[in-house]
Design a protein around this motif. Structure first.
Motif, PDB file in Angstrom:
ATOM      1  N   VAL A   9     -10.103  -8.481   5.946  1.00 12.91           N
ATOM      2  CA  VAL A   9      -8.877  -7.929   6.532  1.00 12.91           C
ATOM      3  C   VAL A   9      -9.169  -6.595   7.213  1.00 12.91           C
ATOM      4  CG1 VAL A   9      -6.594  -6.990   5.990  1.00 12.91           C
ATOM      5  CG2 VAL A   9      -7.341  -9.133   4.932  1.00 12.91           C
ATOM      6  N   ALA A  10      -9.924  -5.728   6.519  1.00  8.26           N
ATOM      7  CA  ALA A  10     -10.183  -4.390   7.048  1.00  8.26           C
ATOM      8  C   ALA A  10     -10.954  -4.429   8.356  1.00  8.26           C
ATOM      9  CB  ALA A  10     -10.945  -3.568   6.011  1.00  8.26           C
ATOM     10  N   ALA A  11     -11.886  -5.374   8.489  1.00  4.20           N
ATOM     11  CA  ALA A  11     -12.713  -5.436   9.696  1.00  4.20           C
ATOM     12  C   ALA A  11     -11.892  -5.749  10.934  1.00  4.20           C
ATOM     13  CB  ALA A  11     -13.811  -6.483   9.516  1.00  4.20           C
ATOM     14  N   TRP A  12     -10.715  -6.347  10.769  1.00  6.65           N
ATOM     15  CA  TRP A  12      -9.880  -6.714  11.918  1.00  6.65           C
ATOM     16  C   TRP A  12      -8.735  -5.741  12.172  1.00  6.65           C
ATOM     17  CZ3 TRP A  12     -10.962 -10.179  15.572  1.00  6.65           C
ATOM     18  CH2 TRP A  12     -11.993 -11.083  15.302  1.00  6.65           C
ATOM     19  N   LEU A  13      -8.656  -4.669  11.384  1.00  5.13           N
ATOM     20  CA  LEU A  13      -7.621  -3.672  11.643  1.00  5.13           C
ATOM     21  C   LEU A  13      -7.912  -2.991  12.979  1.00  5.13           C
ATOM     22  CD1 LEU A  13      -7.339  -2.097   8.078  1.00  5.13           C
ATOM     23  CD2 LEU A  13      -5.740  -3.680   9.178  1.00  5.13           C
ATOM     24  N   GLU A  28      -2.306   5.088   6.373  1.00  8.49           N
ATOM     25  CA  GLU A  28      -2.790   6.295   5.718  1.00  8.49           C
ATOM     26  C   GLU A  28      -2.232   6.395   4.299  1.00  8.49           C
ATOM     27  OE1 GLU A  28      -2.047   9.757   8.005  1.00  8.49           O
ATOM     28  OE2 GLU A  28      -3.040   9.001   9.814  1.00  8.49           O
ATOM     29  N   ALA A  29      -0.968   5.975   4.127  1.00 10.58           N
ATOM     30  CA  ALA A  29      -0.327   6.087   2.816  1.00 10.58           C
ATOM     31  C   ALA A  29      -1.000   5.221   1.761  1.00 10.58           C
ATOM     32  CB  ALA A  29       1.154   5.721   2.931  1.00 10.58           C
ATOM     33  N   ILE A  30      -1.561   4.082   2.160  1.00  5.32           N
ATOM     34  CA  ILE A  30      -2.174   3.181   1.177  1.00  5.32           C
ATOM     35  C   ILE A  30      -3.700   3.193   1.265  1.00  5.32           C
ATOM     36  CG2 ILE A  30      -0.157   1.688   1.086  1.00  5.32           C
ATOM     37  CD1 ILE A  30      -1.579  -0.287   2.888  1.00  5.32           C
ATOM     38  N   GLY A  31      -4.243   4.129   2.029  1.00  5.14           N
ATOM     39  CA  GLY A  31      -5.695   4.288   2.071  1.00  5.14           C
ATOM     40  C   GLY A  31      -6.418   3.348   3.000  1.00  5.14           C
ATOM     41  N   LEU A  32      -5.708   2.680   3.907  1.00  5.48           N
ATOM     42  CA  LEU A  32      -6.357   1.753   4.826  1.00  5.48           C
ATOM     43  C   LEU A  32      -6.705   2.397   6.165  1.00  5.48           C
ATOM     44  CD1 LEU A  32      -4.536  -1.677   4.308  1.00  5.48           C
ATOM     45  CD2 LEU A  32      -6.846  -1.019   3.624  1.00  5.48           C
ATOM     46  N   ASP A  33      -6.491   3.717   6.279  1.00  5.39           N
ATOM     47  CA  ASP A  33      -6.908   4.373   7.522  1.00  5.39           C
ATOM     48  C   ASP A  33      -8.435   4.382   7.624  1.00  5.39           C
ATOM     49  OD1 ASP A  33      -6.808   6.010   5.272  1.00  5.39           O
ATOM     50  OD2 ASP A  33      -6.664   7.848   6.447  1.00  5.39           O
ATOM     51  N   HIS A  34      -9.105   4.493   6.464  1.00 12.09           N
ATOM     52  CA  HIS A  34     -10.564   4.356   6.394  1.00 12.09           C
ATOM     53  C   HIS A  34     -10.861   3.393   5.244  1.00 12.09           C
ATOM     54  CE1 HIS A  34     -10.129   8.389   8.353  1.00 12.09           C
ATOM     55  NE2 HIS A  34     -11.021   7.837   9.158  1.00 12.09           N
ATOM     56  N   PRO A  35     -10.668   2.090   5.475  1.00  6.47           N
ATOM     57  CA  PRO A  35     -10.679   1.133   4.358  1.00  6.47           C
ATOM     58  C   PRO A  35     -11.992   1.055   3.606  1.00  6.47           C
ATOM     59  CG  PRO A  35     -10.694  -0.015   6.481  1.00  6.47           C
ATOM     60  CD  PRO A  35     -10.427   1.420   6.769  1.00  6.47           C
TER      61      PRO A  35
END
Length: 389
Positions: A9-13, A28-35
């Motif tokens: 999932v992260a690779a396709w953000l 950013e709130a859930i930490g997926l800005d830099h997964p």
């Protein structure tokens, strides 16, 4: 499965795939800005390490016991001939030894264990790397000096949750820049001569290109691809200030800065030919815009830069650079090396045989990593063809 799903999932953000694209607030709130440096990813790496460690923990004693001749249930039995015939048959197939226990490719017995140890080192290295890594971009015009831990010196910084809060205390000065270097085997590239200083030492003068960076005090510095034009301004009370312009079209570059006093200023550079034309950009014009209007700037001509008088000293080039602190990379590389060693050992068909005399007969119990059925068939053929019982 968890790590695979998260990584997929992260690779396709979009902000992961496109460099410089900012992540939305919810990410950013859930930490997926830099997964890949998030706590969720590091927790998955930790769980994978624990699972692999549990799988590896008991392997060493089991393999050591097998090497001593304690064979597992289900090992094949070769019988129906004297011990010397059994030993000769096994020796012809690579088993070696003088006592009752014979071994084939003894080192290969440890292939699976070595592979698991390599995975442990690799996973641990990935965890350390993602938790402690630190990297960012910075730009310098010829003659410009920047201290990387200074305000606004670096941008697009990515750091793991346990990395140092500040960028490295490294001072960099661009002494010379060639934006049109051609290296054999590379696309049109760049090369810079830089002075790097860590602490109060004299510093080191180094040539950087895209093929090779340099390391100083645990920090790797690389030449980056981006480049552009810079305006060198002599500002009263501030000295020389470099304004870096970024392309706003094939022949146009712009920059917006805050002048002394806080007033926003806009600089526009337009070239006769393309900004990156290898034959040169041709005639260049520079304009400055503010709330008071827009005016052309000439070399040496004074102008009001907010509340301070200034003049345009020169139009030059800036070069892009990156720095990285990668404490986990040695472990990652070591892990790959150990995994490769385990894979090489897997190529060799390991085996252990124990010859015993029981119930008035000789029997050889054999464990092999692969090809057990073939070995048993070969024994039956040789035994029956040789007239054994």
């Amino acid at each position: 499965m968890y790590l695979a799903a998260l990584s997929g999932v992260a690779a396709w953000l979009p902000w992961v795939r496109a460099s410089g694209l900012g992540a939305p607030a919810w990410a950013e709130a859930i930490g997926l800005d830099h997964p890949f440096s998030s706590l969720a990813f590091l927790a998955g790496v930790g769980a994978l390490f624990a699972s692999t460690l549990a799988c590896t923990w008991g392997r060493r004693s089991r393999i050591a016991a097998r090497a001593r001749g304690a064979l597992p249930v289900g090992s094949i039995e070769l019988e129906g001939a004297p011990a010397e015939q059994l030993r000769a048959f096994l020796r012809a197939r690579g088993f070696r030894g003088e006592g009752p226990v014979l071994r084939r490719h003894a080192a290969a017995l440890w292939a699976g264990w070595v592979l698991h140890v390599g995975l442990l080192v690799l996973v641990a290295g990935v965890g350390v790397q993602q938790a402690f890594h630190d990297g960012a971009n910075f730009e310098l015009a010829e003659g410009e000096t920047a201290r990387l831990d200074g305000p606004g010196a670096v941008f697009q910084r990515e750091r793991g949750p346990l990395a140092p809060r500040d960028a490295p205390a490294l001072e960099a000065t661009l002494l010379a820049f060639d934006p049109y270097l051609r290296q054999e085997g590379y696309a049109p590239d760049r090369r810079s001569r830089v002075l790097l200083r860590a602490g109060a030492g004299p510093g080191r003068v180094l040539d950087l290109d895209r093929a090779e960076g340099t390391r100083i005090e645990g920090v790797d510095v690389y030449q980056a691809i981006p480049t552009g034009y810079a305006l060198l301004l002599d500002v009263a009370g501030q000295g020389i200030r470099s304004v870096h312009l970024h392309a706003d079209g094939p022949r146009r570059a712009t920059a917006e800065v805050a002048a002394p006093g806080g007033a926003p200023m806009r600089f526009v550079l337009e070239a006769e030919r393309g900004l990156d034309d290898r034959s040169g950009a041709g005639a260049i014009s520079v304009r400055m815009g503010s709330a008071a209007g827009e005016a052309a700037l000439g070399i040496g001509a004074p102008f009001a830069f907010g509340l301070a008088p200034a003049r345009l000293v020169a139009v030059d080039r800036w070069a892009g650079f990156t720095y990285e602190r990668s404490p986990g990379m040695p472990a990652v590389l070591a892990g790959f090396a150990v995994v490769l060693a385990g894979c090489v050992l897997l190529v060799f068909p390991a085996g252990v045989a124990r010859i015993e005399h029981e119930g008035g007969r000789d029997v050889a119990r054999v464990w092999v990593s692969r090809g057990g059925d073939v070995l048993a068939d070969e024994w039956r053929s040789e035994r029956d063809g040789g007239g054994g019982a």
